[in-house]
Structure formats: C-alpha cells, structure tokens
Design a protein around this motif. Sequence first.
Motif, PDB file in Angstrom:
ATOM      1  N   ASN A   1      21.490 -38.297  27.669  1.00  0.00           N
ATOM      2  CA  ASN A   1      21.497 -38.856  26.317  1.00  0.00           C
ATOM      3  C   ASN A   1      22.028 -37.778  25.368  1.00  0.00           C
ATOM      4  O   ASN A   1      21.320 -36.857  24.988  1.00  0.00           O
ATOM      5  CB  ASN A   1      20.078 -39.300  25.922  1.00  0.00           C
ATOM      6  CG  ASN A   1      20.039 -39.976  24.564  1.00  0.00           C
ATOM      7  OD1 ASN A   1      20.815 -39.637  23.672  1.00  0.00           O
ATOM      8  ND2 ASN A   1      19.134 -40.930  24.405  1.00  0.00           N
TER       9      ASN A   1
ATOM     10  N   SER B   1      23.004 -37.857  22.240  1.00  0.00           N
ATOM     11  CA  SER B   1      22.484 -37.696  20.871  1.00  0.00           C
ATOM     12  C   SER B   1      21.183 -36.904  20.884  1.00  0.00           C
ATOM     13  O   SER B   1      20.910 -36.129  19.959  1.00  0.00           O
ATOM     14  CB  SER B   1      22.344 -39.043  20.140  1.00  0.00           C
ATOM     15  OG  SER B   1      21.726 -39.974  20.942  1.00  0.00           O
ATOM     16  N   THR B   2      20.396 -37.046  21.960  1.00  0.00           N
ATOM     17  CA  THR B   2      19.182 -36.224  22.082  1.00  0.00           C
ATOM     18  C   THR B   2      19.551 -34.759  22.280  1.00  0.00           C
ATOM     19  O   THR B   2      18.949 -33.860  21.675  1.00  0.00           O
ATOM     20  CB  THR B   2      18.326 -36.714  23.272  1.00  0.00           C
ATOM     21  OG1 THR B   2      18.050 -38.092  23.087  1.00  0.00           O
ATOM     22  CG2 THR B   2      17.034 -35.936  23.380  1.00  0.00           C
TER      23      THR B   2
HETATM   24  C1  NAG Z   1      19.038 -41.644  23.161  1.00  0.00           C
HETATM   25  O1  NAG Z   1      17.899 -41.103  22.529  1.00  0.00           O
HETATM   26  C2  NAG Z   1      17.678 -41.624  21.219  1.00  0.00           C
HETATM   27  C3  NAG Z   1      16.499 -40.872  20.643  1.00  0.00           C
HETATM   28  O2  NAG Z   1      16.774 -39.517  20.590  1.00  0.00           O
HETATM   29  C4  NAG Z   1      17.427 -43.110  21.287  1.00  0.00           C
HETATM   30  O3  NAG Z   1      17.296 -43.612  19.982  1.00  0.00           O
HETATM   31  C5  NAG Z   1      18.601 -43.779  21.976  1.00  0.00           C
HETATM   32  O4  NAG Z   1      18.313 -45.141  22.174  1.00  0.00           O
HETATM   33  C6  NAG Z   1      18.871 -43.134  23.334  1.00  0.00           C
HETATM   34  N1  NAG Z   1      20.079 -43.716  23.905  1.00  0.00           N
HETATM   35  C7  NAG Z   1      20.107 -44.223  25.126  1.00  0.00           C
HETATM   36  C8  NAG Z   1      21.426 -44.777  25.554  1.00  0.00           C
HETATM   37  O5  NAG Z   1      19.134 -44.234  25.856  1.00  0.00           O
END
Ligand code: NAG
Length: 238
Positions: free
Chosen positions: A41, A43-44
Amino acid sequence: MNFKSFSAFVLAAASLVSASPIEKRSSIPGIDVSNWQGSINWSTVKANGAQFVYIKATEGTTYLDPNFSNNYVGATNAGIYRGGYHFAHPDVSSGATQANYFLAHGGGWSSDGRTLPGALDIEYNPSGATCYGLSASAMVSWIKDFSNTYYSKTGVYPGTSNDMIYTTTDWWQTCTGNSASFASTNPLWIARYSSSVGTLPAGWSYETFWQYADSGTNPGDQDIFNGDAAGLKRLSLG
Ligand SMILES: *[C@@H]1O[C@H](CO)[C@@H](O)[C@H](O)[C@H]1NC(C)=O
Ligand SMILES: *[C@@H]1O[C@H](CO)[C@@H](O)[C@H](O)[C@H]1NC(C)=O
C-alpha cells in the motif's frame, strides 16, 4: 543507580553528545522492495515517511521481478522517488548483457526529476561461490562493463546518471580486492545492519544511500539517503 551503572550512563550520554552532529545531519528515509513484500500500500508507505524506493527489476538475464510494474506505478502515483535495481549474476553472462537486460526491463533512467539512477546489486552469491568464481580483476572488469554500458545508454552529462552500486564493504573487499576505481564515477549504496555505516569500500568518502535494516515501519529493507530533499532532487535530475 549504583556507581557502575552511573558511569555507564555517563559514557552513554557522552557518546550521544559526540554522535549528535551526525544525527542532526539531514537524512531522508526510504525503502527497497521486491516481490517478497507482495502487495504494497504505497499511500501508507508515503504516510509513514518514505520518500524514495528502490524496486527490484531484474536478475541475471532470465529473471524479471513479477511485481516490478505494480510497485513502480504504485510508487509513482504516491509521489515517491523511485528507481530499479538489478541483482547481478556475474557468472552467467557479461556485464554489458546484464546492463542491457536491466535497461530493457525497468532499469532505465531519465532526468524527469523523480527517477533514481538504476542500481547494480552486487553481493554474496546466494547459491554458490561468494565471488561467482571470478578473480578480483575479472570482477572489476565485469562491473566496469555493466557500468559503462549503463552510462552509455543513460548518460546525459559526463559523470552523471551512472548506476548506483549496492554492496557491502566485506563483499567488495573480498571479491574486487577493494577496488577504488568506481568511487569517482558511481554513487554508493552501502548495506550494513548496524547503528553506524562503518568502513566504506575503498575510494568512497561517503555513501549516497545506506541500507541499515532488513525490516522496519515500512515493508522491505530500510534505507537512508545521505542528504536533504534538495540533494535527493538533484540525484533524480542527474
Ligand atoms: C491503503 O491504506 C490506506 C490507509 O493508509 C487506506 O485508506 C487505503 O484504502 C489502502 N488502500 C488499499 C488499496 O488497500
Ligand atoms: C506479485 O507477484 C505475484 C506473483 O506473480 C502475484 O501473485 C501478485 O499478485 C503480485 N502482486 C502485486 C501487488 O503485484
């Protein structure tokens, strides 16, 4: 606190004070990943502070990391500097052949301000003789062949956008005879899982990246860029 632990405390405090100028130097966290990390992930990863990533692209001349593209696109979309790395197998084909394979499968570089120079991961043979059966001089020639080929396809200005060399000081000493002949052309990415970067291979007076742990907050190995945000930007621009 008894005397012994008090003097240990004083010593620890003294070493913290003397270490503080180094700790205060600007440095930027990042990671390196391969298919071993599975789905990431991005964005994390970004939210956790990583600002750059090296992504495994190729190995030898037959292996493509199945997750390279997803990782590369994910990191790009998250606004993280990214570059590919190639795991060298100097026993199976020439440096030029492997550089071309890497360049054709994700290792390319351009001065777009978000791509890091491709990295040559040259280290312990995972399945055989530590130095792949090459003498030190043959190993140096192999690395030169890889590096010259990489540079001839990516170089914009002399001395820039050469591949990064990822290695350990111990392997470099053992397998290249501690060659100093890359320090002026190739930036160094040193691996050492410790609290300090330690002795560097011959010639380099500083590391560009330091891989200091094989796990941490983010997936993959944990790395530090030895500089500030402007320096990382400059690296991406050549
Ligand atoms: C990635 O992590 C974020 C929180 O940090 C979350 O909102 C998002 O849904 C996640 N994306 C996936 C594809 O799991
Ligand atoms: C990584 O590669 C494996 C093997 O091909 C595949 O099963 C998996 O879905 C891939 N994951 C991502 C995020 O690319």
